[in-house]
Motif scaffolding. Structure first.
Motif, mmCIF file in Angstrom:
data_model
loop_
_atom_site.group_PDB
_atom_site.id
_atom_site.type_symbol
_atom_site.label_atom_id
_atom_site.label_comp_id
_atom_site.label_asym_id
_atom_site.label_seq_id
_atom_site.Cartn_x
_atom_site.Cartn_y
_atom_site.Cartn_z
ATOM 1 N N MET A 1 0.842 -1.186 0.000
ATOM 2 C CA MET A 1 0.000 0.000 0.000
ATOM 3 C C MET A 1 0.874 1.232 0.000
ATOM 4 N N PHE A 2 0.538 2.187 -0.832
ATOM 5 C CA PHE A 2 1.288 3.433 -0.896
ATOM 6 C C PHE A 2 0.940 4.315 0.288
ATOM 7 N N LEU A 3 1.963 4.919 0.863
ATOM 8 C CA LEU A 3 1.749 5.858 1.959
ATOM 9 C C LEU A 3 1.386 7.208 1.375
ATOM 10 N N LYS A 4 0.308 7.789 1.860
ATOM 11 C CA LYS A 4 -0.166 9.039 1.272
ATOM 12 C C LYS A 4 -0.202 10.170 2.291
ATOM 13 N N TYR A 10 7.053 6.569 -0.456
ATOM 14 C CA TYR A 10 6.988 5.141 -0.757
ATOM 15 C C TYR A 10 8.131 4.745 -1.687
ATOM 16 N N TYR A 11 8.869 3.708 -1.314
ATOM 17 C CA TYR A 11 9.981 3.210 -2.113
ATOM 18 C C TYR A 11 9.720 1.767 -2.547
ATOM 19 N N ARG A 12 10.181 1.451 -3.763
ATOM 20 C CA ARG A 12 10.154 0.072 -4.254
ATOM 21 C C ARG A 12 11.373 -0.096 -5.158
ATOM 22 N N ASN A 13 12.042 -1.256 -5.052
ATOM 23 C CA ASN A 13 13.193 -1.469 -5.933
ATOM 24 C C ASN A 13 12.951 -2.616 -6.905
ATOM 25 N N SER A 14 13.912 -2.829 -7.798
ATOM 26 C CA SER A 14 13.759 -3.829 -8.850
ATOM 27 C C SER A 14 13.702 -5.257 -8.324
ATOM 28 N N GLN A 32 12.298 3.113 -7.271
ATOM 29 C CA GLN A 32 11.135 3.978 -7.487
ATOM 30 C C GLN A 32 10.833 4.701 -6.176
ATOM 31 N N LEU A 33 10.583 5.979 -6.282
ATOM 32 C CA LEU A 33 10.141 6.793 -5.161
ATOM 33 C C LEU A 33 8.804 7.385 -5.559
ATOM 34 N N ALA A 34 7.764 7.110 -4.781
ATOM 35 C CA ALA A 34 6.416 7.549 -5.144
ATOM 36 C C ALA A 34 5.733 8.198 -3.960
ATOM 37 N N GLY A 35 4.788 9.053 -4.264
ATOM 38 C CA GLY A 35 4.010 9.696 -3.223
ATOM 39 C C GLY A 35 3.079 10.719 -3.814
ATOM 40 N N SER A 49 22.788 1.908 -15.104
ATOM 41 C CA SER A 49 23.282 1.162 -16.260
ATOM 42 C C SER A 49 24.076 -0.065 -15.814
ATOM 43 N N PRO A 50 23.885 -1.194 -16.483
ATOM 44 C CA PRO A 50 24.678 -2.385 -16.165
ATOM 45 C C PRO A 50 26.172 -2.183 -16.422
ATOM 46 N N LYS A 51 26.531 -1.153 -17.182
ATOM 47 C CA LYS A 51 27.938 -0.869 -17.462
ATOM 48 C C LYS A 51 28.590 -0.042 -16.351
ATOM 49 N N ASN A 52 27.802 0.447 -15.397
ATOM 50 C CA ASN A 52 28.371 1.217 -14.303
ATOM 51 C C ASN A 52 29.176 0.315 -13.378
ATOM 52 N N LEU A 53 30.164 0.900 -12.728
ATOM 53 C CA LEU A 53 30.965 0.173 -11.745
ATOM 54 C C LEU A 53 30.074 -0.378 -10.639
ATOM 55 N N ASN A 54 30.377 -1.578 -10.194
ATOM 56 C CA ASN A 54 29.728 -2.204 -9.043
ATOM 57 C C ASN A 54 28.199 -2.316 -9.189
ATOM 58 N N HIS A 55 27.762 -2.576 -10.432
ATOM 59 C CA HIS A 55 26.329 -2.738 -10.724
ATOM 60 C C HIS A 55 25.849 -4.091 -10.202
ATOM 61 N N PRO A 56 24.653 -4.206 -9.686
ATOM 62 C CA PRO A 56 23.756 -3.115 -9.334
ATOM 63 C C PRO A 56 24.236 -2.414 -8.057
ATOM 64 N N PRO A 57 23.964 -1.118 -7.972
ATOM 65 C CA PRO A 57 24.481 -0.342 -6.850
ATOM 66 C C PRO A 57 23.613 -0.468 -5.601
ATOM 67 N N HIS A 58 24.117 0.107 -4.548
ATOM 68 C CA HIS A 58 23.349 0.262 -3.309
ATOM 69 C C HIS A 58 22.559 1.571 -3.416
ATOM 70 N N TRP A 59 21.421 1.612 -2.726
ATOM 71 C CA TRP A 59 20.574 2.799 -2.775
ATOM 72 C C TRP A 59 20.451 3.420 -1.390
ATOM 73 N N MET A 60 20.583 4.741 -1.365
ATOM 74 C CA MET A 60 20.407 5.511 -0.132
ATOM 75 C C MET A 60 18.987 6.058 -0.144
ATOM 76 N N THR A 61 18.190 5.639 0.798
ATOM 77 C CA THR A 61 16.805 6.089 0.877
ATOM 78 C C THR A 61 16.445 6.341 2.329
ATOM 79 N N ARG A 62 15.669 7.359 2.558
ATOM 80 C CA ARG A 62 15.181 7.664 3.902
ATOM 81 C C ARG A 62 13.722 8.095 3.799
ATOM 82 N N ASP A 63 13.010 7.994 4.902
ATOM 83 C CA ASP A 63 11.576 8.281 4.877
ATOM 84 C C ASP A 63 11.255 9.769 4.747
#
Length: 125
Positions: A1-4, A10-14, A32-35, A49-63
């Motif tokens: 459920m999306f937080l409104k 709201y975050y969702r990853n691949s 994805q960041l939604a709201g 991009s899959p050609k980027n270093l250390n793919h897939p990367p880590h994501w920094m997300t906060r509420d």
């Protein structure tokens, strides 16, 4: 459920991981960041991009809306289980490629985002 209750909450990853703090530091091809913004739903998706270093990367997300990609933070995000060291020598360079997709008015399904991501990488990025 999306937080409104707040814009961009709201975050969702691949990998199908949803919500904060669950997505914090996780590796993913896209995030994805939604709201709600002024009563209108919006999603901001960032593709790595899959050609980027250390793919897939880590994501920094906060509420509170922090939303960034960190291909260099493996040691931090994995409590030292992964190491990624990269050094550029004088005169060398590297390039990182990302795509940002903004969708207004709807929360796209993960399949839609994955199609957009596939289009991005099919371009040879």
């Amino acid at each position: 459920m999306f937080l409104k209750t707040k814009a961009f909450q709201y975050y969702r990853n691949s990998n199908g991981i949803e919500g904060y703090p669950e997505v914090w530091g996780k590796r993913a091809k896209w995030m994805q960041l939604a709201g709600l913004v002024d009563g209108d739903s919006i999603s901001v998706c960032i593709f790595d991009s899959p050609k980027n270093l250390n793919h897939p990367p880590h994501w920094m997300t906060r509420d509170y809306g922090l939303y960034g990609v960190n291909p260099f933070g493996s040691n931090l995000y994995t409590n030292g289980e992964e190491q990624f060291n990269y050094t550029l020598k004088k005169g060398e360079s590297t390039t990182f490629k990302y795509q940002v997709v903004i969708v207004d008015g709807v929360y796209p399904k993960p399949e839609k985002i994955e199609t957009l991501y596939s289009d991005f990488i099919a371009e040879g990025i």
